[in-house]
Design a protein around this motif. Structure first.
Motif, mmCIF file in Angstrom:
data_model
loop_
_atom_site.group_PDB
_atom_site.id
_atom_site.type_symbol
_atom_site.label_atom_id
_atom_site.label_comp_id
_atom_site.label_asym_id
_atom_site.label_seq_id
_atom_site.Cartn_x
_atom_site.Cartn_y
_atom_site.Cartn_z
ATOM 1 N N THR A 34 0.848 -1.207 0.000
ATOM 2 C CA THR A 34 0.000 0.000 0.000
ATOM 3 C C THR A 34 0.876 1.246 0.000
ATOM 4 N N PRO A 35 0.527 2.227 -0.851
ATOM 5 C CA PRO A 35 1.362 3.431 -0.911
ATOM 6 C C PRO A 35 1.350 4.214 0.389
ATOM 7 N N TYR A 36 2.405 4.968 0.594
ATOM 8 C CA TYR A 36 2.424 5.890 1.722
ATOM 9 C C TYR A 36 2.716 7.299 1.218
ATOM 10 N N MET A 37 2.478 8.268 2.089
ATOM 11 C CA MET A 37 2.823 9.646 1.758
ATOM 12 C C MET A 37 3.925 10.114 2.703
ATOM 13 N N ALA A 108 11.579 6.138 -1.573
ATOM 14 C CA ALA A 108 10.149 5.937 -1.853
ATOM 15 C C ALA A 108 9.967 5.242 -3.202
ATOM 16 N N ARG A 109 8.865 4.529 -3.315
ATOM 17 C CA ARG A 109 8.611 3.756 -4.520
ATOM 18 C C ARG A 109 7.729 4.543 -5.489
ATOM 19 N N GLU A 110 7.511 3.967 -6.648
ATOM 20 C CA GLU A 110 6.696 4.615 -7.673
ATOM 21 C C GLU A 110 5.308 4.989 -7.153
ATOM 22 N N GLN A 111 4.726 4.102 -6.352
ATOM 23 C CA GLN A 111 3.347 4.335 -5.894
ATOM 24 C C GLN A 111 3.262 5.318 -4.720
ATOM 25 N N GLY A 141 11.126 11.710 -10.156
ATOM 26 C CA GLY A 141 11.009 13.132 -9.902
ATOM 27 C C GLY A 141 9.605 13.598 -10.119
ATOM 28 N N ALA A 142 9.482 14.897 -10.279
ATOM 29 C CA ALA A 142 8.165 15.497 -10.299
ATOM 30 C C ALA A 142 7.322 15.054 -11.478
ATOM 31 N N SER A 143 7.959 14.591 -12.570
ATOM 32 C CA SER A 143 7.177 14.319 -13.774
ATOM 33 C C SER A 143 6.276 13.111 -13.622
ATOM 34 N N ARG A 144 6.630 12.211 -12.723
ATOM 35 C CA ARG A 144 5.850 10.981 -12.618
ATOM 36 C C ARG A 144 4.511 11.256 -11.967
ATOM 37 N N GLY A 145 3.602 11.761 -12.776
ATOM 38 C CA GLY A 145 2.272 12.073 -12.269
ATOM 39 C C GLY A 145 2.395 13.046 -11.118
ATOM 40 N N LYS A 146 1.768 12.712 -10.044
ATOM 41 C CA LYS A 146 1.818 13.605 -8.894
ATOM 42 C C LYS A 146 2.692 13.009 -7.804
ATOM 43 N N ARG A 147 3.675 12.247 -8.199
ATOM 44 C CA ARG A 147 4.504 11.561 -7.197
ATOM 45 C C ARG A 147 5.200 12.541 -6.251
ATOM 46 N N VAL A 148 5.843 13.563 -6.828
ATOM 47 C CA VAL A 148 6.524 14.556 -5.993
ATOM 48 C C VAL A 148 5.868 15.916 -6.218
ATOM 49 N N MET A 149 5.488 16.589 -5.157
ATOM 50 C CA MET A 149 4.965 17.956 -5.299
ATOM 51 C C MET A 149 5.714 18.881 -4.365
ATOM 52 N N VAL A 150 6.214 19.978 -4.944
ATOM 53 C CA VAL A 150 6.984 20.962 -4.188
ATOM 54 C C VAL A 150 6.079 22.164 -3.938
ATOM 55 N N ASN A 151 5.926 22.519 -2.674
ATOM 56 C CA ASN A 151 5.020 23.622 -2.324
ATOM 57 C C ASN A 151 5.811 24.800 -1.773
ATOM 58 N N ARG A 152 5.609 25.969 -2.357
ATOM 59 C CA ARG A 152 6.191 27.188 -1.805
ATOM 60 C C ARG A 152 5.301 27.636 -0.687
ATOM 61 N N PRO A 164 -5.692 13.470 6.798
ATOM 62 C CA PRO A 164 -4.873 12.270 6.621
ATOM 63 C C PRO A 164 -4.600 12.009 5.148
ATOM 64 N N PRO A 165 -3.490 11.343 4.824
ATOM 65 C CA PRO A 165 -3.253 10.987 3.423
ATOM 66 C C PRO A 165 -4.263 9.939 2.978
ATOM 67 N N PRO A 166 -4.568 9.896 1.669
ATOM 68 C CA PRO A 166 -5.620 8.987 1.187
ATOM 69 C C PRO A 166 -5.404 7.539 1.619
ATOM 70 N N SER A 167 -4.169 7.070 1.627
ATOM 71 C CA SER A 167 -3.924 5.654 1.974
ATOM 72 C C SER A 167 -3.873 5.433 3.478
ATOM 73 N N ARG A 168 -3.981 6.514 4.233
ATOM 74 C CA ARG A 168 -3.876 6.430 5.715
ATOM 75 C C ARG A 168 -2.547 5.817 6.167
ATOM 76 N N ARG A 169 -1.518 5.988 5.338
ATOM 77 C CA ARG A 169 -0.174 5.555 5.740
ATOM 78 C C ARG A 169 0.757 6.722 5.448
ATOM 79 N N GLY A 170 1.602 7.080 6.393
ATOM 80 C CA GLY A 170 2.456 8.221 6.099
ATOM 81 C C GLY A 170 3.471 8.545 7.160
ATOM 82 N N LEU A 171 4.480 9.304 6.712
ATOM 83 C CA LEU A 171 5.536 9.814 7.584
ATOM 84 C C LEU A 171 5.656 11.311 7.360
#
Ligand code: SAM
Length: 300
Positions: A34-37, A108-111, A141-152, A164-171
């Motif tokens: 299961t993916p994590y955030m 982190a993995r692709e998912q 990197g950032a191009s893989r869909g929404k895998r990485v998002m940088v917020n100013r 909570p993150p959608p998968s309810r798993r996170g650090l």
């Protein structure tokens, strides 16, 4: 006030502790499909050059990664961290150092999802550029869909919107500069709010070990947050410097730590003390506990 630049401190003893723990926390989350955030509320620039600019001027990395670079008998988790830094430096010469966003990107993995906050106008640009470069090089990197998002923006307030993150798993890594004492209060308040929104998340707070009252009190304040297991580890490379300047110790306070973290730290902390010691006052502390409504600290 935004005078802090992490480039001065990149790769120092505090980064060694923080990034070694971070990599292991992410590895643990990655054991389930299961993916994590991963959320980094204070990301910095993501990658640092050690042989030019601020890092080369301060040479703080000599208190940290440089002490491990040529070691042959590293304990597993430390070896894994050094290997990640080595992969950034294929020539074998230690030129670049990965910040927490880059460490996370490598582990982190692709998912999985990576959400990065940074407020400093120069470092946010460097962070965006560094992730763009990874993308251009065909790395993750950032191009893989929404895998990485940088917020100013402000990571303390930005965190609320992601929990909570959608998968309810996170650090969540909370790693502010602590140059203003309000950072200590904001860490505690942000965690109190985050634990309501996402009670099962893992939270890792880096903090400096300093004489100032706010620093000494922070771990105890975090222990009192509602109803969670915690782990507190600190590493000091020596006694205070003669001029009182320079950081000689830091800690990581982890809420909802995986059960594997404590035995892993018991294995590696004596090694890190020996490898990074500047004098005979070098030491580590490691304690774990349950909420202080019960009998309190389990081990010290
Ligand atoms: N986590 C990074 C790492 O391990 O590589 C280092 C981060 S550094 C200790 C702290 C960063 O937080 C600085 O780059 C600073 O500009 C940024 N910063 C300060 N206040 C902030 C805030 N409220 N929200 C987001 N970033 C902030």
């Amino acid at each position: 006030m935004l005078s802090y630049r992490h480039a001065f401190h990149a790769g120092n003893h505090a980064d060694v502790l923080k990034h070694t723990v971070l990599i292991q926390l992410l590895r643990y989350l990655g054991q389930k499909e299961t993916p994590y955030m991963y959320i980094d509320t204070h990301s910095g620039a993501g990658v640092y050059a050690l042989d030019t600019g601020y890092a080369n001027k301060s040479r703080e990395y000599e208190t940290g990664i440089a002490r491990l670079w040529d070691s042959k008998d590293l304990p597993g988790p430390v070896a894994e961290y050094v290997q990640l830094v080595r992969e950034m430096n294929p020539s074998g010469k230690m030129r670049y150092y990965p910040g927490s966003p880059y460490c996370a990107d490598r582990v982190a993995r692709e998912q999985d999802r990576i959400r990065l906050f940074e407020l400093h106008p120069t470092d946010i640009k460097l962070l965006e550029d560094n992730f763009r470069k990874l993308e251009a090089e065909g790395q993750r990197g950032a191009s893989r869909g929404k895998r990485v998002m940088v917020n100013r923006g402000d990571g303390f307030t930005g965190l609320k919107g992601l929990l909570p993150p959608p998968s309810r798993r996170g650090l969540v890594l909370i790693d502010p500069p602590y140059e203003v004492k309000d950072d200590y209060r904001r860490v505690k308040d942000t965690l109190a709010d985050a634990l309501i929104r996402f009670p099962t998340g893992t939270y890792a707070v880096w903090y400096p070990v300093l004489q100032r009252m706010e620093s000494r009190q922070l771990p105890d304040k975090l222990k009192r947050l509602q109803g969670k297991d915690w782990l507190n580890v600190s590493l000091s490379i020596g006694g205070p410097t003669p001029d009182g300047f320079g950081l000689t110790g830091s800690g990581m306070f982890v809420i909802n730590p995986p059960w594997t973290l404590e035995p892993m730290l018991r294995e590696i902390m004596p090694f890190l003390v020996k490898a990074l010691a500047r004098d005979d006052q070098a030491r580590f502390t490691l304690e774990t506990g349950v909420p202080v409504t019960g009998p309190g600290v389990r081990k010290a």
